[in-house]
Design a protein around this motif. Structure first.
Motif, PDB file in Angstrom:
ATOM      1  N   ASP A  84      23.709 -72.563 -13.277  1.00 18.10           N
ATOM      2  CA  ASP A  84      24.794 -71.573 -13.340  1.00 18.10           C
ATOM      3  C   ASP A  84      26.073 -72.081 -13.998  1.00 18.10           C
ATOM      4  OD1 ASP A  84      25.906 -73.226 -11.423  1.00 18.10           O
ATOM      5  OD2 ASP A  84      25.973 -71.733  -9.829  1.00 18.10           O
ATOM      6  N   GLU A  85      26.020 -73.229 -14.697  1.00 17.66           N
ATOM      7  CA  GLU A  85      27.249 -73.726 -15.334  1.00 17.66           C
ATOM      8  C   GLU A  85      27.779 -72.770 -16.393  1.00 17.66           C
ATOM      9  OE1 GLU A  85      27.563 -74.769 -18.601  1.00 17.66           O
ATOM     10  OE2 GLU A  85      25.490 -75.000 -19.242  1.00 17.66           O
ATOM     11  N   PHE A  86      26.910 -71.891 -16.914  1.00 15.82           N
ATOM     12  CA  PHE A  86      27.360 -70.943 -17.933  1.00 15.82           C
ATOM     13  C   PHE A  86      28.457 -70.030 -17.392  1.00 15.82           C
ATOM     14  CE2 PHE A  86      23.966 -68.693 -15.729  1.00 15.82           C
ATOM     15  CZ  PHE A  86      24.444 -67.402 -15.620  1.00 15.82           C
ATOM     16  N   ILE A  87      28.460 -69.743 -16.105  1.00 17.61           N
ATOM     17  CA  ILE A  87      29.502 -68.882 -15.532  1.00 17.61           C
ATOM     18  C   ILE A  87      30.866 -69.557 -15.681  1.00 17.61           C
ATOM     19  CG2 ILE A  87      30.341 -67.693 -13.464  1.00 17.61           C
ATOM     20  CD1 ILE A  87      27.458 -67.717 -12.413  1.00 17.61           C
ATOM     21  N   TYR A  88      30.954 -70.790 -15.202  1.00 21.26           N
ATOM     22  CA  TYR A  88      32.208 -71.538 -15.283  1.00 21.26           C
ATOM     23  C   TYR A  88      32.660 -71.704 -16.722  1.00 21.26           C
ATOM     24  CZ  TYR A  88      35.300 -75.602 -15.298  1.00 21.26           C
ATOM     25  OH  TYR A  88      36.352 -76.469 -15.539  1.00 21.26           O
ATOM     26  N   HIS A  89      31.765 -72.136 -17.596  1.00 22.70           N
ATOM     27  CA  HIS A  89      32.195 -72.480 -18.959  1.00 22.70           C
ATOM     28  C   HIS A  89      32.475 -71.249 -19.818  1.00 22.70           C
ATOM     29  CE1 HIS A  89      30.520 -76.481 -17.796  1.00 22.70           C
ATOM     30  NE2 HIS A  89      31.639 -76.831 -18.384  1.00 22.70           N
ATOM     31  N   GLU A  90      31.756 -70.163 -19.615  1.00 16.63           N
ATOM     32  CA  GLU A  90      32.102 -68.938 -20.347  1.00 16.63           C
ATOM     33  C   GLU A  90      33.464 -68.416 -19.904  1.00 16.63           C
ATOM     34  OE1 GLU A  90      29.173 -65.861 -20.519  1.00 16.63           O
ATOM     35  OE2 GLU A  90      27.576 -67.206 -21.219  1.00 16.63           O
ATOM     36  N   CYS A  91      33.747 -68.489 -18.597  1.00 20.14           N
ATOM     37  CA  CYS A  91      35.042 -68.010 -18.103  1.00 20.14           C
ATOM     38  C   CYS A  91      36.184 -68.906 -18.562  1.00 20.14           C
ATOM     39  CB  CYS A  91      35.014 -67.936 -16.581  1.00 20.14           C
ATOM     40  SG  CYS A  91      34.019 -66.575 -15.919  1.00 20.14           S
ATOM     41  N   LEU A  92      35.934 -70.189 -18.682  1.00 19.52           N
ATOM     42  CA  LEU A  92      36.971 -71.113 -19.132  1.00 19.52           C
ATOM     43  C   LEU A  92      37.289 -70.931 -20.602  1.00 19.52           C
ATOM     44  CD1 LEU A  92      38.738 -73.719 -18.628  1.00 19.52           C
ATOM     45  CD2 LEU A  92      36.707 -75.024 -19.340  1.00 19.52           C
ATOM     46  N   GLY A 112      34.212 -83.969 -20.847  1.00 21.64           N
ATOM     47  CA  GLY A 112      33.250 -84.981 -21.251  1.00 21.64           C
ATOM     48  C   GLY A 112      31.798 -84.576 -21.130  1.00 21.64           C
ATOM     49  N   GLU A 113      31.532 -83.596 -20.314  1.00 19.75           N
ATOM     50  CA  GLU A 113      30.172 -83.074 -20.150  1.00 19.75           C
ATOM     51  C   GLU A 113      29.640 -82.453 -21.441  1.00 19.75           C
ATOM     52  OE1 GLU A 113      28.289 -79.253 -17.725  1.00 19.75           O
ATOM     53  OE2 GLU A 113      30.161 -80.165 -17.072  1.00 19.75           O
ATOM     54  N   GLY A 114      30.547 -81.912 -22.270  1.00 26.56           N
ATOM     55  CA  GLY A 114      30.149 -81.311 -23.544  1.00 26.56           C
ATOM     56  C   GLY A 114      29.955 -79.810 -23.512  1.00 26.56           C
ATOM     57  N   SER A 115      29.955 -79.202 -22.332  1.00 22.02           N
ATOM     58  CA  SER A 115      29.671 -77.762 -22.242  1.00 22.02           C
ATOM     59  C   SER A 115      30.822 -76.906 -22.766  1.00 22.02           C
ATOM     60  CB  SER A 115      29.358 -77.374 -20.794  1.00 22.02           C
ATOM     61  OG  SER A 115      28.213 -78.041 -20.333  1.00 22.02           O
ATOM     62  N   ALA A 116      32.066 -77.338 -22.555  1.00 21.94           N
ATOM     63  CA  ALA A 116      33.205 -76.585 -23.095  1.00 21.94           C
ATOM     64  C   ALA A 116      33.152 -76.578 -24.615  1.00 21.94           C
ATOM     65  CB  ALA A 116      34.521 -77.185 -22.608  1.00 21.94           C
ATOM     66  N   ASP A 140      29.345 -90.863 -22.420  1.00 22.55           N
ATOM     67  CA  ASP A 140      28.072 -91.446 -22.823  1.00 22.55           C
ATOM     68  C   ASP A 140      26.940 -90.997 -21.913  1.00 22.55           C
ATOM     69  OD1 ASP A 140      29.383 -92.764 -24.843  1.00 22.55           O
ATOM     70  OD2 ASP A 140      29.476 -94.695 -23.802  1.00 22.55           O
ATOM     71  N   PHE A 141      27.232 -90.943 -20.627  1.00 19.69           N
ATOM     72  CA  PHE A 141      26.264 -90.510 -19.618  1.00 19.69           C
ATOM     73  C   PHE A 141      25.803 -89.081 -19.912  1.00 19.69           C
ATOM     74  CE2 PHE A 141      25.145 -88.780 -15.467  1.00 19.69           C
ATOM     75  CZ  PHE A 141      24.522 -89.818 -14.817  1.00 19.69           C
ATOM     76  N   CYS A 142      26.774 -88.174 -20.126  1.00 24.69           N
ATOM     77  CA  CYS A 142      26.442 -86.767 -20.363  1.00 24.69           C
ATOM     78  C   CYS A 142      25.767 -86.573 -21.718  1.00 24.69           C
ATOM     79  CB  CYS A 142      27.704 -85.919 -20.273  1.00 24.69           C
ATOM     80  SG  CYS A 142      28.431 -85.876 -18.614  1.00 24.69           S
ATOM     81  N   ARG A 143      26.230 -87.285 -22.725  1.00 24.26           N
ATOM     82  CA  ARG A 143      25.630 -87.172 -24.056  1.00 24.26           C
ATOM     83  C   ARG A 143      24.165 -87.605 -24.022  1.00 24.26           C
ATOM     84  NH1 ARG A 143      29.136 -89.102 -29.011  1.00 24.26           N
ATOM     85  NH2 ARG A 143      29.449 -90.895 -27.647  1.00 24.26           N
ATOM     86  N   ARG A 144      23.867 -88.575 -23.192  1.00 26.65           N
ATOM     87  CA  ARG A 144      22.500 -89.086 -23.129  1.00 26.65           C
ATOM     88  C   ARG A 144      21.583 -88.205 -22.292  1.00 26.65           C
ATOM     89  NH1 ARG A 144      20.723 -95.216 -21.174  1.00 26.65           N
ATOM     90  NH2 ARG A 144      18.470 -94.917 -21.469  1.00 26.65           N
ATOM     91  N   TYR A 145      22.098 -87.687 -21.153  1.00 26.61           N
ATOM     92  CA  TYR A 145      21.204 -87.072 -20.179  1.00 26.61           C
ATOM     93  C   TYR A 145      21.298 -85.549 -20.102  1.00 26.61           C
ATOM     94  CZ  TYR A 145      20.638 -91.878 -18.640  1.00 26.61           C
ATOM     95  OH  TYR A 145      20.379 -93.230 -18.598  1.00 26.61           O
ATOM     96  N   LEU A 146      22.406 -84.937 -20.538  1.00 26.09           N
ATOM     97  CA  LEU A 146      22.508 -83.475 -20.511  1.00 26.09           C
ATOM     98  C   LEU A 146      22.048 -82.941 -21.866  1.00 26.09           C
ATOM     99  CD1 LEU A 146      25.867 -82.901 -18.586  1.00 26.09           C
ATOM    100  CD2 LEU A 146      23.536 -83.004 -17.701  1.00 26.09           C
ATOM    101  N   THR A 147      20.762 -82.762 -21.982  1.00 23.48           N
ATOM    102  CA  THR A 147      20.162 -82.441 -23.279  1.00 23.48           C
ATOM    103  C   THR A 147      20.635 -81.103 -23.835  1.00 23.48           C
ATOM    104  OG1 THR A 147      18.250 -81.513 -22.116  1.00 23.48           O
ATOM    105  CG2 THR A 147      18.107 -83.807 -22.800  1.00 23.48           C
ATOM    106  N   VAL A 148      21.094 -80.196 -22.967  1.00 22.19           N
ATOM    107  CA  VAL A 148      21.523 -78.880 -23.425  1.00 22.19           C
ATOM    108  C   VAL A 148      22.726 -78.975 -24.364  1.00 22.19           C
ATOM    109  CG1 VAL A 148      23.105 -78.463 -21.480  1.00 22.19           C
ATOM    110  CG2 VAL A 148      22.031 -76.523 -22.645  1.00 22.19           C
ATOM    111  N   ASN A 149      23.467 -80.095 -24.307  1.00 15.35           N
ATOM    112  CA  ASN A 149      24.681 -80.233 -25.118  1.00 15.35           C
ATOM    113  C   ASN A 149      24.533 -81.199 -26.283  1.00 15.35           C
ATOM    114  OD1 ASN A 149      26.054 -78.397 -23.492  1.00 15.35           O
ATOM    115  ND2 ASN A 149      26.738 -79.992 -22.083  1.00 15.35           N
ATOM    116  N   HIS A 150      23.318 -81.622 -26.587  1.00 17.19           N
ATOM    117  CA  HIS A 150      23.112 -82.581 -27.680  1.00 17.19           C
ATOM    118  C   HIS A 150      23.659 -82.059 -29.006  1.00 17.19           C
ATOM    119  CE1 HIS A 150      19.756 -85.313 -25.844  1.00 17.19           C
ATOM    120  NE2 HIS A 150      20.926 -85.474 -25.291  1.00 17.19           N
TER     121      HIS A 150
END
Length: 334
Positions: A84-92, A112-116, A140-150
């Protein structure tokens, strides 16, 4: 009837978290427990702990939960959940970019997560994004492991800067159409509570906005019982700096609460639901999952209790008189 073995792990136990999958109700279970307040906790059953570590500034973990998918936890606080992170990031992100007549340059504080950055890159008008996060290890952590934001991290429009956003804006000569506060909640001992203060907004942030510039920030829990923790204070503080200020909220299931954002400018937000929908159609690549014109405008209508709190709030956020949500950063551990 069998006895279930349940292991409860908290933010203080990240170094001990098991990485074996839970075996379900009839076998061993592993749960992550977040303390929301002194007498309130929020628990997630885990499949596994994917990664964990401690940076110079924060404790970091990526958990695979049964209900919300991958969950990013920093300093014991949920930052976002895959489901559900799309709710937070779309609203932001989308309200300030859609309210601006032609947003071309964006500065992200944190993120740093990359979603914004991912959501900003959906806007065709945007030519340049600076994402300034204090923590190289989190990025670095998010870039490596949160594949949705590559793809977002690899986009040539994105300029990544590792620095304190306050220091970066102080030395920056550039001005921006949009400045985004995608910051962790202000917790005692955390790295970013100074970025919620009146002096920062007034002396450092606002001068870095173009004439029609818009500022938006996440503003913490905004539920009927939680909105006085920091939300009403952040809103009131920003009102002392900008001519036009609007608060809005949305329920984020993984946060177990209604969440708040504050958008501000020295130009009025004279835009209706139909115009927002038209701009989404014209400017945004891909389909938004949560936000449209009607939902954004309705999100700015508070219930009676919250409305009165925002109206009557007198606290102004300063470094000497800050408010914090429950929890502690690495700078302060009980």
């Amino acid at each position: 009837m069998g006895t279930e073995a349940v292991e409860i792990l908290t933010g203080k136990d990240l170094s001990k978290i098991c990485s074996e999958p839970s075996q379900g109700i009839h076998g061993d279970c592993c749960w992550y427990e977040e303390t929301i307040d002194v007498h309130l906790k929020w628990s997630f059953e885990l499949n596994s702990v994917l990664h964990k570590g401690t940076s110079e500034h924060q404790e970091i973990a990526l958990l695979d939960t049964k209900h919300f998918g991958k969950v990013l936890v920093i300093d014991g606080k949920m930052q976002s959940a895959e489901r559900d992170e799309f709710i937070y990031h779309e609203c932001l992100i989308h309200p300030p970019l859609l309210c601006h007549p032609n947003p071309r340059t964006v500065f992200i504080m944190g993120g740093g997560e990359g979603s914004a950055a991912r959501e900003i890159l959906k806007h065709k008008t945007v030519k340049k994004i600076i994402m300034c996060d204090i923590d190289q290890e989190v990025v670095d952590f998010c870039r490596r492991y949160l594949t949705v934001n590559h793809e977002a991290f690899c986009n040539e429009k994105l300029n990544l800067v590792i620095n304190d956003a306050k220091k970066e804006l102080e030395k920056c000569n550039e001005k921006f159409d949009i400045i985004v506060g995608d910051l962790a909640d202000p917790v005692e001992g955390g790295p970013c509570y100074q970025l919620y203060t009146k002096s920062f907004y007034e002396k450092i942030l606002k001068p870095r906005l173009n004439d029609k510039g818009i500022f938006v920030t996440q503003a913490g829990p905004a539920g009927i019982f939680t909105h006085k923790e920091v939300f009403s204070s952040i809103y009131n503080t920003i009102k002392h700096v900008f001519k036009y200020v609007m608060a809005y909220t949305a329920h984020v299931p993984s946060f177990a609460d209604t969440w708040g954002w504050v958008i501000a400018s020295d130009q009025p937000f004279s835009i209706n639901a139909e115009e927002i929908d038209r701009r989404i159609e014209d400017r945004v690549c891909g389909e938004l999952l949560y936000l449209n014109g009607a939902s954004f405008l309705s999100s700015s209508i508070m219930n009676k209790t919250v409305s009165l709190s925002l109206l009557n709030e007198t606290h102004v956020y300063t470094e000497e008189d800050a408010r914090f949500i429950h929890g502690h950063g690495l700078g302060r551990r009980d």
